[in-house]
Design a protein around this motif. Structure first.
Motif, mmCIF file in Angstrom:
data_model
loop_
_atom_site.group_PDB
_atom_site.id
_atom_site.type_symbol
_atom_site.label_atom_id
_atom_site.label_comp_id
_atom_site.label_asym_id
_atom_site.label_seq_id
_atom_site.Cartn_x
_atom_site.Cartn_y
_atom_site.Cartn_z
ATOM 1 N N UNK A 1 0.824 -1.206 0.000
ATOM 2 C CA UNK A 1 0.000 0.000 0.000
ATOM 3 C C UNK A 1 0.861 1.260 0.000
ATOM 4 N N UNK A 2 2.062 1.181 0.584
ATOM 5 C CA UNK A 2 2.915 2.359 0.712
ATOM 6 C C UNK A 2 3.784 2.572 -0.529
ATOM 7 N N UNK A 3 3.804 1.601 -1.436
ATOM 8 C CA UNK A 3 4.586 1.742 -2.674
ATOM 9 C C UNK A 3 3.762 1.138 -3.816
ATOM 10 N N UNK A 4 2.573 1.710 -4.061
ATOM 11 C CA UNK A 4 1.633 1.072 -4.993
ATOM 12 C C UNK A 4 2.115 1.035 -6.441
ATOM 13 N N UNK A 5 3.113 1.867 -6.787
ATOM 14 C CA UNK A 5 3.596 1.891 -8.180
ATOM 15 C C UNK A 5 4.539 0.729 -8.476
ATOM 16 N N UNK A 6 5.035 0.081 -7.428
ATOM 17 C CA UNK A 6 6.016 -0.984 -7.673
ATOM 18 C C UNK A 6 5.290 -2.314 -7.822
ATOM 19 N N UNK A 7 5.492 -3.009 -8.940
ATOM 20 C CA UNK A 7 4.772 -4.272 -9.153
ATOM 21 C C UNK A 7 5.241 -5.372 -8.211
ATOM 22 N N UNK A 8 4.429 -6.404 -8.105
ATOM 23 C CA UNK A 8 4.866 -7.594 -7.378
ATOM 24 C C UNK A 8 5.773 -8.392 -8.317
ATOM 25 N N UNK A 9 6.493 -9.347 -7.754
ATOM 26 C CA UNK A 9 7.347 -10.201 -8.593
ATOM 27 C C UNK A 9 6.487 -11.010 -9.579
ATOM 28 N N UNK A 10 5.276 -11.402 -9.134
ATOM 29 C CA UNK A 10 4.375 -12.135 -10.041
ATOM 30 C C UNK A 10 4.072 -11.267 -11.268
ATOM 31 N N UNK A 11 3.756 -9.991 -11.010
ATOM 32 C CA UNK A 11 3.393 -9.083 -12.118
ATOM 33 C C UNK A 11 4.598 -8.742 -12.986
ATOM 34 N N UNK A 12 5.781 -8.665 -12.348
ATOM 35 C CA UNK A 12 6.966 -8.164 -13.066
ATOM 36 C C UNK A 12 7.710 -9.258 -13.830
#
Ligand code: MLT
Length: 323
Positions: A227-238
């Motif tokens: 929630x505090x870094x919503x612009x950074x994707x998860x590893x699943x997404x990236x």
């Protein structure tokens, strides 16, 4: 006669321990953090210590006793008096992984009493700004294309950043040159200064530097975005599906600390974790609160044993050596 004397001695020792528990604490306490000042362990311990003093009515001082991925500081706690005044902070690295890597002169389970499970930290893959990659896929391509392995800062063999770095090597098929520090606080200073290339770091250590644009964040190793870094994707997404890791932490005291004292320390830590201001400070750093039903000493003890059973075979099979 000998039996009577023995019974009297036991009764005397028992009443002494009880009296100590009743008046505890009557002087300042110390939380020993086995990793460097300014790093994620030190920062979490200081937030908690500040609030624990309200419940305990005595100052709670944080002392960073660093070296050998936390084994020196944990040893300090193990070998201190079992009176509740010396509390040890630790995590998956110091209280699980190190037992499979180092020849310790103590046992991580039988020489310590668990006090409380603390918040968990997802990891984040970060690099210095000079790395010419904007996405995780570009970073992995850059890591693979290099003639020499990129440098990855860690807090020593067995630390959270080292375990996560090893996992990145094997999952993504890259090779890293690990650079050990006394904690990821100083490793972060070197990343910002461009002295090392990457860290697979605890989110709370990196989040403010990423927000400030001082380093680049590629992916959070959790199933959902922070929630505090919503612009950074998860590893699943990236593009690194299944690469998940969160680093849990806790507090311990030396074996033999009276149960009543452990209960007082547990209550003070649980109070601190329930304070909305503490929760806000921890959550701002991306830390995840443990569920309320897992805040007992027994829950931490059972969890630590389960983690040892899970991780030691993996670490031993990976032949992790001391840097
Ligand atoms: C620290 O406080 O320096 C960290 O917990 C290090 C780590 O385990 O990566």
């Amino acid at each position: 006669m000998r039996k009577v004397l023995l019974a009297a001695l036991i009764a005397l020792l028992w009443s002494g321990a009880n009296a100590r528990a009743e008046t505890f604490p009557s002087r300042p306490l110390t939380i020993v953090v086995p990793l460097a000042a300014g790093g994620p362990s030190d920062v979490m311990a200081r937030i908690l210590a500040e609030r624990m003093k309200t419940s305990l009515g005595e100052a709670v001082v944080v002392e960073d006793v660093t070296g050998a991925a936390g084994t020196v500081g944990v040893g300090r706690v193990v070998h201190s008096a079992p009176d509740g005044y010396t509390i040890g902070y630790g995590h998956l690295g110091t209280h699980v992984a190190n037992g499979a890597i180092y020849k310790l002169n103590y046992d991580l389970v039988t020489d310590l009493e668990p006090v409380v499970l603390l918040p968990s930290n997802p990891m984040i893959i970060v690099s210095k700004n000079a790395v010419p990659a904007k996405t995780l896929q570009e970073l992995l391509a850059w890591l693979k294309a290099r003639p020499e392995p990129a440098t990855a800062g860690t807090a020593g063999a067995g630390s959270g950043s080292h375990i996560a770095g090893l996992a990145l090597e094997s999952t993504a098929g890259v090779k890293l040159q690990f650079v050990p520090y006394r904690g990821t606080g100083p490793a972060m200073n070197d990343l910002v200064a461009g002295q090392i290339d990457i860290i697979v770091d605890q989110l709370s250590n990196s989040i403010n530097q990423v927000r400030a644009g001082n380093i680049r964040g590629y992916a959070v190793t959790d199933t959902k975005r922070a929630g505090q870094a919503p612009d950074i994707p998860t590893t699943d997404e990236a593009g690194l599906p299944g690469f998940h890791m969160t680093l849990w932490s806790g507090l311990w005291v030396p074996k033999g600390t009276p149960k009543e004292i452990v209960a007082k320390l547990n209550a003070a830590a649980v109070d601190a974790l329930g304070d909305p201001q503490v929760q806000k400070a921890l959550e701002n750093l991306g830390l995840q609160m443990p569920p309320a039903d897992r805040l007992t000493p027994e829950a931490l003890g059972a969890w630590q044993k389960a983690e040892i059973a899970k991780w030691w075979p993996i670490i031993r099979a990976a032949h992790v050596t001391v840097d």
